[in-house]
Design a protein around this motif. Structure first.
Motif, mmCIF file in Angstrom:
data_model
loop_
_atom_site.group_PDB
_atom_site.id
_atom_site.type_symbol
_atom_site.label_atom_id
_atom_site.label_comp_id
_atom_site.label_asym_id
_atom_site.label_seq_id
_atom_site.Cartn_x
_atom_site.Cartn_y
_atom_site.Cartn_z
ATOM 1 N N PHE A 1 3.928 4.944 4.011
ATOM 2 C CA PHE A 1 5.360 4.712 3.826
ATOM 3 C C PHE A 1 5.884 3.812 4.934
ATOM 4 O O PHE A 1 5.232 3.659 5.980
ATOM 5 C CB PHE A 1 6.120 6.047 3.820
ATOM 6 N N LEU A 2 7.041 3.200 4.678
ATOM 7 C CA LEU A 2 7.709 2.391 5.698
ATOM 8 C C LEU A 2 8.725 3.251 6.422
ATOM 9 O O LEU A 2 9.490 3.984 5.803
ATOM 10 C CB LEU A 2 8.417 1.190 5.067
ATOM 11 N N ARG A 3 8.722 3.154 7.751
ATOM 12 C CA ARG A 3 9.738 3.805 8.577
ATOM 13 C C ARG A 3 10.287 2.732 9.505
ATOM 14 O O ARG A 3 9.552 2.196 10.323
ATOM 15 C CB ARG A 3 9.141 4.961 9.377
ATOM 16 N N ASP A 4 11.568 2.404 9.318
ATOM 17 C CA ASP A 4 12.207 1.338 10.103
ATOM 18 C C ASP A 4 11.418 0.040 10.017
ATOM 19 O O ASP A 4 11.239 -0.674 11.004
ATOM 20 C CB ASP A 4 12.381 1.771 11.567
ATOM 21 N N GLY A 5 10.908 -0.251 8.815
ATOM 22 C CA GLY A 5 10.188 -1.496 8.578
ATOM 23 C C GLY A 5 8.752 -1.513 9.055
ATOM 24 O O GLY A 5 8.085 -2.545 8.970
ATOM 25 N N VAL A 6 8.258 -0.382 9.562
ATOM 26 C CA VAL A 6 6.889 -0.301 10.073
ATOM 27 C C VAL A 6 6.062 0.592 9.148
ATOM 28 O O VAL A 6 6.504 1.683 8.774
ATOM 29 C CB VAL A 6 6.878 0.274 11.509
ATOM 30 N N LEU A 7 4.863 0.133 8.787
ATOM 31 C CA LEU A 7 3.976 0.923 7.941
ATOM 32 C C LEU A 7 3.465 2.128 8.720
ATOM 33 O O LEU A 7 2.934 1.983 9.829
ATOM 34 C CB LEU A 7 2.805 0.063 7.450
ATOM 35 N N CYS A 8 3.623 3.311 8.143
ATOM 36 C CA CYS A 8 3.200 4.569 8.759
ATOM 37 C C CYS A 8 2.410 5.360 7.724
ATOM 38 O O CYS A 8 2.467 5.063 6.530
ATOM 39 C CB CYS A 8 4.404 5.400 9.197
ATOM 40 N N GLY A 9 1.725 6.391 8.178
ATOM 41 C CA GLY A 9 0.994 7.202 7.221
ATOM 42 C C GLY A 9 0.493 8.510 7.787
ATOM 43 O O GLY A 9 0.406 8.698 9.003
ATOM 44 N N VAL A 10 0.169 9.409 6.859
ATOM 45 C CA VAL A 10 -0.458 10.688 7.182
ATOM 46 C C VAL A 10 -1.591 10.918 6.181
ATOM 47 O O VAL A 10 -1.550 10.429 5.051
ATOM 48 C CB VAL A 10 0.518 11.879 7.140
ATOM 49 N N ALA A 11 -2.594 11.655 6.628
ATOM 50 C CA ALA A 11 -3.700 12.057 5.764
ATOM 51 C C ALA A 11 -3.696 13.575 5.699
ATOM 52 O O ALA A 11 -3.549 14.245 6.720
ATOM 53 C CB ALA A 11 -5.028 11.550 6.312
ATOM 54 N N ARG A 12 -3.848 14.104 4.486
ATOM 55 C CA ARG A 12 -3.863 15.554 4.279
ATOM 56 C C ARG A 12 -5.175 15.965 3.632
ATOM 57 O O ARG A 12 -5.592 15.372 2.650
ATOM 58 C CB ARG A 12 -2.700 15.974 3.390
ATOM 59 N N ASP A 13 -5.785 16.991 4.192
ATOM 60 C CA ASP A 13 -7.004 17.577 3.631
ATOM 61 C C ASP A 13 -6.657 19.000 3.228
ATOM 62 O O ASP A 13 -6.587 19.894 4.066
ATOM 63 C CB ASP A 13 -8.112 17.553 4.678
ATOM 64 N N GLN A 14 -6.396 19.203 1.939
ATOM 65 C CA GLN A 14 -5.957 20.520 1.468
ATOM 66 C C GLN A 14 -7.063 21.556 1.611
ATOM 67 O O GLN A 14 -6.789 22.710 1.919
ATOM 68 C CB GLN A 14 -5.485 20.434 0.022
ATOM 69 N N PRO B 1 0.801 -1.215 0.000
ATOM 70 C CA PRO B 1 0.000 0.000 0.000
ATOM 71 C C PRO B 1 0.845 1.283 0.000
ATOM 72 O O PRO B 1 0.295 2.371 -0.075
ATOM 73 C CB PRO B 1 -0.791 -0.117 1.307
ATOM 74 N N GLU B 2 2.168 1.143 0.074
ATOM 75 C CA GLU B 2 3.018 2.329 0.128
ATOM 76 C C GLU B 2 2.783 3.221 -1.082
ATOM 77 O O GLU B 2 2.608 2.739 -2.186
ATOM 78 C CB GLU B 2 4.491 1.919 0.153
ATOM 79 N N GLY B 3 2.769 4.512 -0.836
ATOM 80 C CA GLY B 3 2.592 5.482 -1.901
ATOM 81 C C GLY B 3 1.584 6.538 -1.521
ATOM 82 O O GLY B 3 1.194 6.686 -0.365
ATOM 83 N N ILE B 4 1.147 7.272 -2.537
ATOM 84 C CA ILE B 4 0.188 8.360 -2.361
ATOM 85 C C ILE B 4 -1.160 7.903 -2.912
ATOM 86 O O ILE B 4 -1.242 7.386 -4.036
ATOM 87 C CB ILE B 4 0.643 9.627 -3.129
ATOM 88 N N TRP B 5 -2.203 8.097 -2.130
ATOM 89 C CA TRP B 5 -3.557 7.699 -2.501
ATOM 90 C C TRP B 5 -4.484 8.917 -2.437
ATOM 91 O O TRP B 5 -4.443 9.675 -1.468
ATOM 92 C CB TRP B 5 -4.083 6.642 -1.538
#
Length: 109
Positions: A28-41, A6-10
């Protein structure tokens, strides 16, 4: 079935009772762990995803938003190569349909 990354921009669309809400999800992966942020422009908000879990092709997470109204949301979606579909839930409110498409790099980039 191949592993789904699932890595990438959606680009997400959430069909809520107060209208369509759009967000950009970055996974994105950080130190092998799946992480993420959501942005509402539209509302100028960026939030870190919590409890992000990938189990096969099922992706779940939680996030708190302040705009357009303050809510604690949970998401449960199925990920394919470049699409995701599922539901989001905000407390006792009805669940909302979520769809997303993997962003593609600009052709001129």
């Amino acid at each position: 079935m191949p592993d789904i990354s699932p890595e990438g921009i959606w680009n997400l669309v959430i069909a809520t009772p107060i209208g369509e809400q759009r967000a950009v999800l970055e996974l994105f992966l950080r130190d092998g762990v799946l992480c993420g942020v959501a942005r509402d422009q539209r509302h100028g908000e960026e939030v870190t995803l919590a409890d992000l879990t990938l189990d096969g092709d099922r992706l779940t997470w939680a996030q708190s938003i302040r705009k357009p109204i303050r809510l604690n949301l949970t998401f449960d979606v199925t990920v394919s190569v470049d699409e995701l579909t599922g539901r989001s839930k905000a407390g006792r409110l009805p669940s909302s349909k979520v769809t997303g498409h993997r962003a593609t790099p600009d052709a001129g980039a």
